[in-house]
Design an enzyme around this catalytic site. Sequence first.
Site, PDB file in Angstrom:
ATOM      1  N   GLU A  79     -33.489  10.818  22.813  1.00  0.00           N
ATOM      2  CA  GLU A  79     -34.805  12.367  23.086  1.00  0.00           C
ATOM      3  C   GLU A  79     -34.613  13.172  23.201  1.00  0.00           C
ATOM      4  O   GLU A  79     -35.997  13.951  23.535  1.00  0.00           O
ATOM      5  CB  GLU A  79     -33.801  12.849  25.092  1.00  0.00           C
ATOM      6  N   CYS A 111     -29.583  11.284  28.169  1.00  0.00           N
ATOM      7  CA  CYS A 111     -28.525  11.614  27.583  1.00  0.00           C
ATOM      8  C   CYS A 111     -27.240  10.434  27.584  1.00  0.00           C
ATOM      9  O   CYS A 111     -26.629   9.861  26.517  1.00  0.00           O
ATOM     10  CB  CYS A 111     -27.390  12.779  27.463  1.00  0.00           C
ATOM     11  N   HIS A 233     -19.488  12.355  29.857  1.00  0.00           N
ATOM     12  CA  HIS A 233     -20.623  13.241  28.258  1.00  0.00           C
ATOM     13  C   HIS A 233     -19.984  14.537  28.541  1.00  0.00           C
ATOM     14  O   HIS A 233     -20.062  14.820  29.609  1.00  0.00           O
ATOM     15  CB  HIS A 233     -21.974  12.849  29.323  1.00  0.00           C
TER      16      HIS A 233
END
Length: 390
Positions: A79, A111, A233
Amino acid sequence: MKVGIDKLHFATSHLYVDMAELATARQAAPDKYLIGIGQSKMAVIPPSQDVVTLAANAAAPMLTAEDIAAIDLVVVATESGIDNSKATAIYVARLLGLSKRVRTIEMKEACYAATAGLQLAADHIRVHPTKKALVIGSDIARYGLHTPGEPTQGGGAVAMLVSADPQVLALDDDSVLLSEDIMDFWRPLYHTNALVDGKYSSNIYIDYFQDVFQEYLQQQSMSINDFTALTFHLPYTKMGLKALRSVLPSADSAQQNRLLAHFENNRYFSRQVGNLYTGSLYLGVLSLLLNDANLKANDLIGLFSYGSGAEGEFYTARLQPDYQTGLDLGLPQRLARRQRVDVATYETLFKQQLQLNATDQQIETANDPHRFVLTGQLNEQRQYLDRQQS
Ligand code: COA
């Protein structure tokens, strides 16, 4: 047939800033960054590294000539890409010396996209089991100096080789997904730093984890006690801890202690590097597998992938008997050898990234020890150097 991650490697910068020092410079209590956010060190990415060089530096050391001959799919998830049209994966495939008979694409969904790339690659290998796929999550996380998001910056790339009969993790085909249009974090084309509603994004992250995890348990008729470890994450490591704590009450007390102990190994490397955006979940997996002495073959690992915007996925993988063979065993030493920079140097390097305009530019690379470096821009084209070719 088992399909999954055969090799797992990581690259970041050779520079970091100490989070207690950064906190003091920002008139914050050091424990806010160290405990409240859960970060000890933050990678400082010099101008000589971008998502292309980070990705190539992550993948190159793990690839044998046999791997290179078998790879026919390269996915780079990012990104913080360098071009609105051309895929990062094409630059990376060229730097790595891959075959020209290869499919090269870039994927984007904040993400989350490395997980989409991994699942795509796994499906590709299920259809073409003699081939291999390279999936890389590569990003530089930038919120800006003196912003609330500043202590949750960082950068790096995680490279995964996906194959049949993988050495590290066999992926189960059991994903639960959730995707909705939510404005918690985004970066319009005219911004180099992300826009974020930090508290809102942290709350949405937890909501998404709760949703996909509970749905997974229901679909599979399982309980939290069935998992060896849950991995997350990790935009900052406290975020994963908050998610874990949100489901811990449903575990028995021995399992609560086990999951918390595994989580400390899950977050160990991210605590020293910071946010990688797309690669963060997989740096956490690498951290768990390299640092946790209480793992064994066939252990069930749960993976929660989240990308703002928003998309979440929960899925599972089984640890393979020879998993250590496929890991980046030199990583702890490389992280320990990094050079600490003071806050003033970090701020200077933060502002010295390649300027996003049409001018020819040269970048100083002498102090960057990595194999692949960005040397500048000429005729509106980024210039990359492979030190093994020069
Ligand atoms: N000792 C220990 N903990 C402390 C402390 C101290 N002296 N001072 C504050 N804290 C804790 C706070 O209680 C809070 O913990 P909690 O979240 O468990 O309640 C934490 O440190 C952060 O403090 P807060 O005041 O909320 O920080 P902030 O307003 O500066 O912003 C973020 C924190 C994470 C919201 C901000 O860094 C951000 O926007 N990051 C980017 C967004 C992001 O990563 N989103 C994740 C979803 S992908």
